[in-house]
Design a protein around this motif. Structure first.
Motif, PDB file in Angstrom:
ATOM      1  N   ALA A 275       0.834  -1.213   0.000  1.00 52.78           N
ATOM      2  CA  ALA A 275       0.000   0.000   0.000  1.00 52.78           C
ATOM      3  C   ALA A 275       0.867   1.260   0.000  1.00 52.78           C
ATOM      4  O   ALA A 275       0.627   2.195  -0.777  1.00 52.78           O
ATOM      5  CB  ALA A 275      -0.927  -0.009   1.217  1.00 52.78           C
ATOM      6  N   SER A 276       1.902   1.278   0.845  1.00 52.98           N
ATOM      7  CA  SER A 276       2.760   2.468   0.937  1.00 52.98           C
ATOM      8  C   SER A 276       3.537   2.684  -0.350  1.00 52.98           C
ATOM      9  O   SER A 276       3.651   3.819  -0.839  1.00 52.98           O
ATOM     10  CB  SER A 276       3.726   2.316   2.119  1.00 52.98           C
ATOM     11  N   GLY A 277       4.064   1.597  -0.916  1.00 51.96           N
ATOM     12  CA  GLY A 277       4.821   1.725  -2.159  1.00 51.96           C
ATOM     13  C   GLY A 277       3.972   2.223  -3.306  1.00 51.96           C
ATOM     14  O   GLY A 277       4.408   3.076  -4.105  1.00 51.96           O
ATOM     15  N   LEU A 278       2.746   1.711  -3.411  1.00 51.03           N
ATOM     16  CA  LEU A 278       1.854   2.167  -4.482  1.00 51.03           C
ATOM     17  C   LEU A 278       1.445   3.621  -4.275  1.00 51.03           C
ATOM     18  O   LEU A 278       1.325   4.380  -5.249  1.00 51.03           O
ATOM     19  CB  LEU A 278       0.620   1.269  -4.540  1.00 51.03           C
ATOM     20  N   LEU A 279       1.226   4.018  -3.024  1.00 48.93           N
ATOM     21  CA  LEU A 279       0.897   5.424  -2.759  1.00 48.93           C
ATOM     22  C   LEU A 279       2.033   6.343  -3.202  1.00 48.93           C
ATOM     23  O   LEU A 279       1.798   7.388  -3.834  1.00 48.93           O
ATOM     24  CB  LEU A 279       0.617   5.623  -1.268  1.00 48.93           C
ATOM     25  N   ILE A 280       3.275   5.957  -2.878  1.00 45.21           N
ATOM     26  CA  ILE A 280       4.426   6.761  -3.298  1.00 45.21           C
ATOM     27  C   ILE A 280       4.532   6.799  -4.810  1.00 45.21           C
ATOM     28  O   ILE A 280       4.755   7.860  -5.418  1.00 45.21           O
ATOM     29  CB  ILE A 280       5.724   6.202  -2.679  1.00 45.21           C
ATOM     30  N   ALA A 281       4.354   5.632  -5.445  1.00 44.74           N
ATOM     31  CA  ALA A 281       4.492   5.560  -6.901  1.00 44.74           C
ATOM     32  C   ALA A 281       3.426   6.405  -7.592  1.00 44.74           C
ATOM     33  O   ALA A 281       3.734   7.180  -8.514  1.00 44.74           O
ATOM     34  CB  ALA A 281       4.384   4.096  -7.348  1.00 44.74           C
ATOM     35  N   ILE A 282       2.178   6.273  -7.155  1.00 45.85           N
ATOM     36  CA  ILE A 282       1.096   7.064  -7.769  1.00 45.85           C
ATOM     37  C   ILE A 282       1.320   8.552  -7.530  1.00 45.85           C
ATOM     38  O   ILE A 282       1.146   9.384  -8.437  1.00 45.85           O
ATOM     39  CB  ILE A 282      -0.269   6.621  -7.210  1.00 45.85           C
ATOM     40  N   GLY A 283       1.708   8.898  -6.293  1.00 42.09           N
ATOM     41  CA  GLY A 283       1.971  10.299  -5.995  1.00 42.09           C
ATOM     42  C   GLY A 283       3.098  10.871  -6.832  1.00 42.09           C
ATOM     43  O   GLY A 283       2.987  11.973  -7.388  1.00 42.09           O
ATOM     44  N   ASN A 284       4.193  10.111  -6.971  1.00 40.55           N
ATOM     45  CA  ASN A 284       5.327  10.592  -7.773  1.00 40.55           C
ATOM     46  C   ASN A 284       4.970  10.714  -9.250  1.00 40.55           C
ATOM     47  O   ASN A 284       5.381  11.663  -9.928  1.00 40.55           O
ATOM     48  CB  ASN A 284       6.523   9.645  -7.610  1.00 40.55           C
TER      49      ASN A 284
ATOM     50  N   LEU B 217      -0.617  11.790  -1.246  1.00 43.24           N
ATOM     51  CA  LEU B 217      -0.388  10.360  -1.474  1.00 43.24           C
ATOM     52  C   LEU B 217       1.074  10.003  -1.233  1.00 43.24           C
ATOM     53  O   LEU B 217       1.389   8.992  -0.589  1.00 43.24           O
ATOM     54  CB  LEU B 217      -0.809   9.978  -2.890  1.00 43.24           C
ATOM     55  N   THR B 218       1.982  10.819  -1.772  1.00 42.43           N
ATOM     56  CA  THR B 218       3.411  10.562  -1.594  1.00 42.43           C
ATOM     57  C   THR B 218       3.797  10.625  -0.118  1.00 42.43           C
ATOM     58  O   THR B 218       4.541   9.774   0.379  1.00 42.43           O
ATOM     59  CB  THR B 218       4.246  11.581  -2.391  1.00 42.43           C
ATOM     60  N   THR B 219       3.294  11.640   0.577  1.00 43.69           N
ATOM     61  CA  THR B 219       3.617  11.796   1.999  1.00 43.69           C
ATOM     62  C   THR B 219       3.065  10.643   2.819  1.00 43.69           C
ATOM     63  O   THR B 219       3.747  10.110   3.711  1.00 43.69           O
ATOM     64  CB  THR B 219       3.043  13.130   2.517  1.00 43.69           C
ATOM     65  N   LEU B 220       1.832  10.238   2.530  1.00 41.56           N
ATOM     66  CA  LEU B 220       1.224   9.122   3.255  1.00 41.56           C
ATOM     67  C   LEU B 220       2.013   7.833   3.028  1.00 41.56           C
ATOM     68  O   LEU B 220       2.246   7.055   3.967  1.00 41.56           O
ATOM     69  CB  LEU B 220      -0.227   8.945   2.818  1.00 41.56           C
TER      70      LEU B 220
END
Length: 375
Positions: free
Chosen positions: A31-40, A62-65
């Motif tokens: 979940a965290s990796g996908l949030l970072i990827a989508i945010g970036n 999203l990236t921060t979360l």
């Protein structure tokens, strides 16, 4: 301690606790990796403090979360390892050891060692500490967590913390200091070992290392893990198609049916679908798939492919750094496996290929010989 706790400290038990913790940890990492990827991918940046909250956008949120989730990794691994060892009384001490690991910058390794340490301390206290009947209800909720947290915390701060931090730093510096040729070599080794038994006990060792490095902010090995896990099923599928094209049958009919199942599993990063196919010609198949995985790992690591998501197969390739080279590494490794399979596997006769048909013929022949009639 040799009485009631006999067998609790066996390597197989420790391995079970680590794998249990990782099973709890993986949803957080995914979940965290996908949030970072989508945010970036949508232009987000990490917001470091509350003073920057006015500049917060949806991608940045999203990236921060996702970054916050990654920061929980040491606590998660410590908490759930201790839970696996000592059950509910180990959870709070384990999370606290993970927080110490984060404080000391010892990352995933610190959380893992701290969780094991405090989990076994809690187990010993729970097993051997005798309290009055009126205090027994307080054991799992207060006495065990308090004593084990205090003992484990003191050991982590004053004994183990510095060596673990130094070891983590040395490993990080080693990986980040590799040149291109060294990256190719180590990428090959990680990919090769990670595919030897198609998701079994051997492959879990480098995969655990990759997960630990990812938790410490090194994402290249995780890219190898994701891509190389797809090489065996995709490579075997390409080998089957190539053997059809050059009219050299190397798979039985039953194996071809298994390949049709293994391929969709493979693109989802599930290597286990290859096992029924490999078992019919284990040595040759393992040689071909492990070399293909090694080539994939060498290309991926040396090209700077990184993955912040530990699973997901082809669906997370767009979220990787340098996704084009990720696809190249996957295809080249799979093609190497396919070509090797066609070269070194023996040509099968029509009777050997039609193994299902042979079995049916044998059954019919036995029925005819038995003299029984359905009429």
């Amino acid at each position: 301690m040799a009485g009631k706790l006999k067998g609790k400290f066996a390597p197989s038990e420790i391995k079970k606790h680590v794998l249990t913790a990782i099973s709890y940890l993986l949803p957080l990492i995914v979940a965290s990796g996908l949030l970072i990827a989508i945010g970036n991918l949508t232009g987000g940046v990490t917001v470091a403090s509350i003073d920057e909250l006015d500049a917060m956008t949806v991608p940045s949120a999203l990236t921060t979360l996702g970054g916050m989730g990654m920061g929980l990794i040491p606590a998660f691994i410590g908490g759930y390892i201790a839970y696996s060892v000592a059950d509910r009384p180990g959870i709070a001490p384990g999370f606290l050891m993970g927080m110490i690991a984060s404080f000391l910058n010892s990352g995933f390794l610190g959380g893992l060692i701290g969780g094991l340490l405090v989990g076994y301390i809690a187990l010993v206290i729970e097993t051997y500490l005798k309290v009055p009947k009126w205090a027994q209800a307080l054991m799992p909720m207060m006495i065990v967590p308090l004593l084990s947290s205090a003992l484990g915390g003191l050991i982590m701060f004053f004994v183990l913390g510095t060596p673990i931090t130094m070891l983590t730093g040395a490993l990080t510096n080693f990986i980040t200091g590799l040149d291109q040729s060294q990256k190719a070599l180590y990428g090959f080794i990680i990919g090769w070992i990670g595919c030897l038994d198609y998701g079994g006990a051997i492959s879990k060792v480098p995969n655990l290392i990759c997960d630990g490095l990812m938790a410490d902010g090194i994402y290249g090995p995780e890219g190898i893990k994701v891509l190389a896990a797809m090489v065996p099923p995709i490579g075997v599928t390409l080998g089957w198609l190539l053997s059809k094209a050059i009219k050299k049958p190397i798979f039985k009919y039953s194996e071809e049916e298994n390949i049709k199942v293994a391929f969709p599993m493979g693109i989802c990063m599930i290597s286990e679908g290859v096992i029924p196919i490999a078992m019919n010609d284990l040595i040759r198949t393992v040689i071909c798939t492990s070399i293909g995985c090694g080539v994939c790992g060498a290309i991926s690591f040396s090209a700077g492919v990184e993955s912040m998501v530990p699973s997901g197969g082809v669906f997370v390739i767009p979220a990787m750094t340098n996704p084009l080279m990720a696809v190249v590494a996957l295809l080249v490794g799979s093609c190497v496996t396919a070509v090797l399979l066609v070269l070194i596997k023996k040509r099968l006769t029509p009777e050997q290929v039609d193994d299902l048909g042979m079995a049916e013929d044998d059954t019919e022949e036995e029925i005819d010989l038995s003299g029984f009639s359905l009429s």
